[in-house]
Design a protein around this motif. Structure first.
Motif, mmCIF file in Angstrom:
data_model
loop_
_atom_site.group_PDB
_atom_site.id
_atom_site.type_symbol
_atom_site.label_atom_id
_atom_site.label_comp_id
_atom_site.label_asym_id
_atom_site.label_seq_id
_atom_site.Cartn_x
_atom_site.Cartn_y
_atom_site.Cartn_z
ATOM 1 N N SER A 1 -41.076 78.217 37.660
ATOM 2 C CA SER A 1 -40.721 79.430 38.409
ATOM 3 C C SER A 1 -39.529 80.141 37.782
ATOM 4 N N GLN A 2 -39.702 81.429 37.557
ATOM 5 C CA GLN A 2 -38.629 82.232 36.984
ATOM 6 C C GLN A 2 -38.010 83.178 38.005
ATOM 7 N N ALA A 3 -38.833 83.673 38.938
ATOM 8 C CA ALA A 3 -38.313 84.628 39.913
ATOM 9 C C ALA A 3 -38.990 84.424 41.260
ATOM 10 N N CYS A 4 -38.190 84.506 42.303
ATOM 11 C CA CYS A 4 -38.694 84.452 43.678
ATOM 12 C C CYS A 4 -38.174 85.695 44.405
ATOM 13 N N VAL A 5 -39.100 86.471 44.946
ATOM 14 C CA VAL A 5 -38.746 87.701 45.652
ATOM 15 C C VAL A 5 -38.981 87.479 47.140
ATOM 16 N N VAL A 6 -37.999 87.819 47.952
ATOM 17 C CA VAL A 6 -38.078 87.567 49.393
ATOM 18 C C VAL A 6 -37.907 88.880 50.151
ATOM 19 N N ILE B 1 -33.346 84.711 42.235
ATOM 20 C CA ILE B 1 -33.804 85.083 43.573
ATOM 21 C C ILE B 1 -33.496 86.555 43.813
ATOM 22 N N VAL B 2 -34.502 87.299 44.267
ATOM 23 C CA VAL B 2 -34.329 88.718 44.601
ATOM 24 C C VAL B 2 -34.519 88.879 46.100
ATOM 25 N N LEU B 3 -33.458 89.276 46.783
ATOM 26 C CA LEU B 3 -33.517 89.537 48.220
ATOM 27 C C LEU B 3 -33.732 91.033 48.418
ATOM 28 N N VAL B 4 -34.883 91.394 48.980
ATOM 29 C CA VAL B 4 -35.219 92.806 49.194
ATOM 30 C C VAL B 4 -34.714 93.219 50.571
ATOM 31 N N GLY B 5 -34.022 94.339 50.610
ATOM 32 C CA GLY B 5 -33.526 94.839 51.888
ATOM 33 C C GLY B 5 -34.657 95.219 52.830
ATOM 34 N N LEU B 6 -34.395 95.085 54.130
ATOM 35 C CA LEU B 6 -35.400 95.465 55.124
ATOM 36 C C LEU B 6 -35.712 96.951 55.001
ATOM 37 N N LEU B 7 -36.987 97.263 55.121
ATOM 38 C CA LEU B 7 -37.406 98.663 55.033
ATOM 39 C C LEU B 7 -37.093 99.396 56.327
ATOM 40 N N PRO B 8 -36.922 100.718 56.253
ATOM 41 C CA PRO B 8 -36.686 101.478 57.484
ATOM 42 C C PRO B 8 -37.902 101.392 58.388
ATOM 43 N N ARG B 9 -37.673 101.407 59.680
ATOM 44 C CA ARG B 9 -38.784 101.324 60.624
ATOM 45 C C ARG B 9 -38.420 102.024 61.906
ATOM 46 N N GLY B 10 -39.465 102.532 62.568
ATOM 47 C CA GLY B 10 -39.260 103.238 63.810
ATOM 48 C C GLY B 10 -39.443 102.336 65.021
ATOM 49 N N ALA C 1 -25.263 88.625 47.716
ATOM 50 C CA ALA C 1 -25.794 88.605 46.347
ATOM 51 C C ALA C 1 -24.727 88.959 45.324
ATOM 52 N N ALA C 2 -23.772 89.790 45.721
ATOM 53 C CA ALA C 2 -22.727 90.204 44.780
ATOM 54 C C ALA C 2 -21.894 89.019 44.299
ATOM 55 N N GLY C 3 -21.844 87.972 45.091
ATOM 56 C CA GLY C 3 -21.056 86.801 44.703
ATOM 57 C C GLY C 3 -21.885 85.676 44.103
ATOM 58 N N GLN C 4 -23.164 85.943 43.806
ATOM 59 C CA GLN C 4 -24.056 84.906 43.274
ATOM 60 C C GLN C 4 -24.553 85.289 41.884
ATOM 61 N N ARG C 5 -24.562 84.346 40.989
ATOM 62 C CA ARG C 5 -25.003 84.615 39.614
ATOM 63 C C ARG C 5 -26.519 84.750 39.528
ATOM 64 N N GLN C 6 -27.253 83.994 40.352
ATOM 65 C CA GLN C 6 -28.711 83.970 40.259
ATOM 66 C C GLN C 6 -29.397 84.618 41.458
ATOM 67 N N VAL C 7 -28.676 85.443 42.162
ATOM 68 C CA VAL C 7 -29.256 86.149 43.311
ATOM 69 C C VAL C 7 -28.957 87.630 43.174
ATOM 70 N N SER C 8 -29.977 88.462 43.393
ATOM 71 C CA SER C 8 -29.809 89.922 43.345
ATOM 72 C C SER C 8 -30.301 90.530 44.645
ATOM 73 N N TYR C 9 -29.691 91.644 44.984
ATOM 74 C CA TYR C 9 -30.134 92.414 46.155
ATOM 75 C C TYR C 9 -30.835 93.671 45.663
ATOM 76 N N LEU C 10 -31.963 94.000 46.296
ATOM 77 C CA LEU C 10 -32.737 95.168 45.880
ATOM 78 C C LEU C 10 -33.054 96.039 47.087
ATOM 79 N N ASP C 11 -32.626 97.287 47.025
ATOM 80 C CA ASP C 11 -32.877 98.249 48.103
ATOM 81 C C ASP C 11 -34.055 99.133 47.715
ATOM 82 N N CYS C 12 -35.150 99.016 48.462
ATOM 83 C CA CYS C 12 -36.344 99.831 48.197
ATOM 84 C C CYS C 12 -36.636 100.794 49.343
#
Length: 355
Positions: A206-211, A256-265, A296-307
């Motif tokens: 495993s190279q990448a896990c997206v959550v 690890i890529v943590l994806v931000g929650l999407l907007p919702r009504g 994520a800003a304090g982790q070397r192997q974790v990124s935050y992604l805003d979509c």
């Protein structure tokens, strides 16, 4: 002077005498100037002075306390030696346990949901099958949004998600092996249980896990009342951080890529109103996303992604109907935009994987 000889039988039968009082070396006074002599048949009186002192010391309560303390110290030393010996003999076992974190007490299975266990078993089978080959390099974990990339909802093929597999393939085909494991309605608690029970990534491949998870947590909180959403958002963010930590413990070389929650009504409103922001979920969504970004800003192997931006219009006050028609789930167009965002984020982390 006593005429009897000290060695005679009569002398041995005569009771010993001692002086009462200590005012003088040989005895005290009875008031008449002569020492008072008292008969003493007690064993202590017949003992020499040094033996008497020893007997008195043994009878002292402080001596008893000292003996008890020494005994306790000996017991503690023995226990320490046993524990140290046991820890050395089981060092490898505990080292392995630290690498494989124990399932937290908040992890939950959805055993009451029809088809949930069967879908979980299918995911495990896919992971095991891939393990026999080269393993999965890219794994996507989440809820309904990611399940739609499989072409299903609630474990069943769905017209709303029929374009999902093609979208997934078109954006992630550069990865030699990739799979998506999403279940509609799953909260972070359910995802954690799945990971602990067979869906964890394989360490070497495993190279990448997206959550992408957490929306259901806020939904379930809203059933109790809008005031419960923000407190649950705090717990949701912490659980997602724990999930990231768990994934890294299972696959230490992965990113690890943590994806931000999407907007919702608001699902309680009609569609036109639900598309307007902010909604009852906006504050909780923003809280979770901010917490993930900071973590994520304090982790070397974790990124935050805003979509979220592709789903918004009019300066973020409206959810695009063509991207999320029910203000809850992406359309095929919305899925395409989400997949493109994910792929762009992964390209930044792994430049070798070109679209």
């Amino acid at each position: 002077m006593n005429p009897r000889k000290q060695g005679s039988p009569d002398a041995q039968e005569e009771p010993l005498l001692y002086y009462e009082g200590t005012s003088r070396k040989r005895g005290g006074s009875n008031g008449s100037g002569s020492p008072t002599m008292v008969s003493c048949d007690e064993p202590a009186c017949t003992q020499p002075e040094d033996h008497r002192a020893e007997a008195e010391e043994q009878q002292s309560p402080w001596a008893f306390v000292g003996q008890l303390s020494a005994l306790l110290l000996m017991v503690l030393a023995l226990l320490y030696m046993l524990a140290y010996s046991h820890s050395n003999s089981t060092f490898d076992y505990f080292e392995e346990e630290q690498q494989q974190q124990q399932v937290p007490d908040w992890a939950r299975a959805r055993l009451d949901s029809p088809g949930w266990v069967e879908q979980h078993d299918r995911f495990i089978a896919e992971i095991n099958e891939a393990r026999e080959d080269q393993g999965l390099q890219l794994l996507l974990y989440g809820d309904a949004t990611f399940e739609m990339l499989r072409g299903s909802l609630d474990g069943e093929l769905s017209d709303r998600a029929e374009e999902g597999p093609a979208i997934f393939s078109s954006h992630f085909s550069s990865w030699p092996s990739a799979a998506v494991f999403g279940m509609a309605g799953d909260s972070t608690k359910n995802l954690m249980w799945r990971l602990e029970n067979g869906e964890a990534p394989v360490a070497l491949s495993s190279q990448a896990c997206v959550v992408l998870s957490g929306a259901a947590d806020l939904t379930y909180a809203s059933f109790k009342g809008e005031e419960h959403i923000l407190p649950v958002a705090n717990g949701t963010a912490k659980r997602l951080q724990h999930i990231a930590d768990f994934l890294l413990s299972a696959a230490p070389e992965a990113h690890i890529v943590l994806v931000g929650l999407l907007p919702r009504g608001d699902h309680t409103l009609d569609v036109e109103e639900a598309l307007h922001l902010p909604s009852r979920y906006s504050e909780g969504t923003e809280f979770v996303n901010a917490a993930l970004e900071q973590y994520a800003a304090g982790q070397r192997q974790v990124s935050y992604l805003d979509c979220s931006q592709p789903f918004l219009a009019e300066n973020g006050t409206i959810i695009r109907r063509d991207a999320m028609p029910d203000a809850q789930h992406p359309s095929a167009f919305g899925l395409s935009m989400l997949a493109a965002c994910l792929q762009a984020g992964l390209q930044n982390i792994f430049p070798g994987h070109e679209r």
